[in-house]
Motif scaffolding. Structure first.
Motif, PDB file in Angstrom:
ATOM      1  N   GLU A  54       0.832  -1.205   0.000  1.00  0.00           N
ATOM      2  CA  GLU A  54       0.000   0.000   0.000  1.00  0.00           C
ATOM      3  C   GLU A  54       0.868   1.257   0.000  1.00  0.00           C
ATOM      4  O   GLU A  54       0.587   2.212  -0.733  1.00  0.00           O
ATOM      5  N   ALA A  55       1.926   1.260   0.799  1.00  0.00           N
ATOM      6  CA  ALA A  55       2.822   2.420   0.818  1.00  0.00           C
ATOM      7  C   ALA A  55       3.480   2.609  -0.547  1.00  0.00           C
ATOM      8  O   ALA A  55       3.631   3.743  -1.020  1.00  0.00           O
ATOM      9  N   LEU A  56       3.851   1.507  -1.205  1.00  0.00           N
ATOM     10  CA  LEU A  56       4.433   1.621  -2.545  1.00  0.00           C
ATOM     11  C   LEU A  56       3.387   2.119  -3.537  1.00  0.00           C
ATOM     12  O   LEU A  56       3.679   2.971  -4.376  1.00  0.00           O
ATOM     13  N   MET A  57       2.155   1.617  -3.429  1.00  0.00           N
ATOM     14  CA  MET A  57       1.086   2.077  -4.331  1.00  0.00           C
ATOM     15  C   MET A  57       0.881   3.578  -4.166  1.00  0.00           C
ATOM     16  O   MET A  57       0.779   4.315  -5.156  1.00  0.00           O
ATOM     17  N   ARG A  58       0.822   4.050  -2.946  1.00  0.00           N
ATOM     18  CA  ARG A  58       0.633   5.483  -2.698  1.00  0.00           C
ATOM     19  C   ARG A  58       1.802   6.293  -3.268  1.00  0.00           C
ATOM     20  O   ARG A  58       1.596   7.331  -3.902  1.00  0.00           O
ATOM     21  N   LEU A  96      -6.849   9.591  -4.806  1.00  0.00           N
ATOM     22  CA  LEU A  96      -6.589   8.155  -4.736  1.00  0.00           C
ATOM     23  C   LEU A  96      -7.410   7.562  -3.617  1.00  0.00           C
ATOM     24  O   LEU A  96      -7.422   8.093  -2.489  1.00  0.00           O
ATOM     25  N   GLU A  97      -8.093   6.472  -3.915  1.00  0.00           N
ATOM     26  CA  GLU A  97      -8.822   5.715  -2.902  1.00  0.00           C
ATOM     27  C   GLU A  97      -8.245   4.310  -2.867  1.00  0.00           C
ATOM     28  O   GLU A  97      -8.188   3.640  -3.898  1.00  0.00           O
ATOM     29  N   ILE A  98      -7.820   3.868  -1.706  1.00  0.00           N
ATOM     30  CA  ILE A  98      -7.403   2.479  -1.525  1.00  0.00           C
ATOM     31  C   ILE A  98      -8.661   1.713  -1.135  1.00  0.00           C
ATOM     32  O   ILE A  98      -9.281   2.000  -0.104  1.00  0.00           O
ATOM     33  N   LEU A  99      -9.050   0.749  -1.958  1.00  0.00           N
ATOM     34  CA  LEU A  99     -10.294   0.016  -1.733  1.00  0.00           C
ATOM     35  C   LEU A  99     -10.086  -1.257  -0.920  1.00  0.00           C
ATOM     36  O   LEU A  99     -10.961  -1.649  -0.158  1.00  0.00           O
ATOM     37  N   ALA A 100      -8.928  -1.914  -1.108  1.00  0.00           N
ATOM     38  CA  ALA A 100      -8.643  -3.154  -0.379  1.00  0.00           C
ATOM     39  C   ALA A 100      -7.163  -3.471  -0.488  1.00  0.00           C
ATOM     40  O   ALA A 100      -6.512  -3.105  -1.468  1.00  0.00           O
ATOM     41  N   THR A 101      -6.654  -4.165   0.520  1.00  0.00           N
ATOM     42  CA  THR A 101      -5.291  -4.674   0.487  1.00  0.00           C
ATOM     43  C   THR A 101      -5.317  -6.126   0.940  1.00  0.00           C
ATOM     44  O   THR A 101      -6.139  -6.512   1.780  1.00  0.00           O
ATOM     45  N   THR A 102      -4.415  -6.922   0.375  1.00  0.00           N
ATOM     46  CA  THR A 102      -4.287  -8.329   0.733  1.00  0.00           C
ATOM     47  C   THR A 102      -2.806  -8.661   0.814  1.00  0.00           C
ATOM     48  O   THR A 102      -2.039  -8.289  -0.079  1.00  0.00           O
ATOM     49  N   GLY A 103      -2.416  -9.386   1.860  1.00  0.00           N
ATOM     50  CA  GLY A 103      -1.006  -9.754   2.010  1.00  0.00           C
ATOM     51  C   GLY A 103      -0.167  -8.519   2.251  1.00  0.00           C
ATOM     52  O   GLY A 103      -0.641  -7.495   2.726  1.00  0.00           O
ATOM     53  N   GLY A 104       1.109  -8.640   1.927  1.00  0.00           N
ATOM     54  CA  GLY A 104       1.988  -7.491   1.989  1.00  0.00           C
ATOM     55  C   GLY A 104       2.515  -7.139   3.360  1.00  0.00           C
ATOM     56  O   GLY A 104       3.049  -6.058   3.550  1.00  0.00           O
ATOM     57  N   THR A 105       2.393  -8.051   4.320  1.00  0.00           N
ATOM     58  CA  THR A 105       2.964  -7.779   5.635  1.00  0.00           C
ATOM     59  C   THR A 105       4.430  -8.214   5.636  1.00  0.00           C
ATOM     60  O   THR A 105       4.957  -8.705   4.640  1.00  0.00           O
ATOM     61  N   ALA A 106       5.069  -8.078   6.783  1.00  0.00           N
ATOM     62  CA  ALA A 106       6.465  -8.502   6.912  1.00  0.00           C
ATOM     63  C   ALA A 106       6.628 -10.001   6.676  1.00  0.00           C
ATOM     64  O   ALA A 106       7.726 -10.466   6.396  1.00  0.00           O
ATOM     65  N   PHE A 107       5.540 -10.763   6.767  1.00  0.00           N
ATOM     66  CA  PHE A 107       5.591 -12.214   6.594  1.00  0.00           C
ATOM     67  C   PHE A 107       5.256 -12.660   5.177  1.00  0.00           C
ATOM     68  O   PHE A 107       5.274 -13.845   4.895  1.00  0.00           O
TER      69      PHE A 107
END
Length: 149
Positions: A54-58, A96-107
């Motif tokens: 998400e941070a990269l998308m932004r 910009l609207e973030i509608l959903a995120t999946t995965g992408g954590t430190a794991f």
């Protein structure tokens, strides 16, 4: 507002109509309540690396908004990255609207971000919607590809 789409030159490819870089004190185009220089501008200058998809998308949205093609190419996976990027100077990105995120954590090694980006061009308004895929390579998140919808 009716849903309309202006063809983009690349998947997930917004740009900014007004010329020149943003002041570091200006509001960040990504929509977070922070100054550009402390938010996505820090990524664009290399002072910070986005820690999640998400941070990269932004930061990529903001890079399109300020027409930073070098940052966009540097954060694009080499398997899907175009040789060059021709940004549309007639498009002004308005939100910009973030509608959903999946995965992408430190794991995770992969993550997805579904977003809606609003634009104006030639007096017309529209939006671009995409489900973007990101992968972690050597500890850094990269944009892989996306499905527009």
């Amino acid at each position: 507002m009716s849903r309309s789409r202006k063809p983009s030159r690349s998947p997930g490819a917004p740009s900014r109509a007004a010329g020149g870089p943003l002041s570091p004190a200006a509001p960040c185009p990504c929509g977070l309540p922070a100054a550009y220089g402390d938010c996505c501008g820090a990524c664009h200058t290399g002072r910070r690396v986005p820690s999640t998809p998400e941070a990269l998308m932004r930061s990529r949205y903001a890079a399109f908004a300020v027409r930073d093609a070098d940052y966009l190419l540097a954060t694009w996976h080499p398997d899907t990255r175009p040789a060059t990027l021709d940004l549309d100077e007639d498009v002004r990105w308005t939100g910009l609207e973030i509608l959903a995120t999946t995965g992408g954590t430190a794991f995770h090694q992969e993550g997805r971000v579904e977003f809606r980006a609003h634009w104006t061009s030639g007096g017309r308004q529209g939006e671009q919607r995409e489900d973007s895929r990101f992968v972690r390579v050597a500890g850094r998140w990269l944009y892989l590809d996306g499905e527009s919808g």
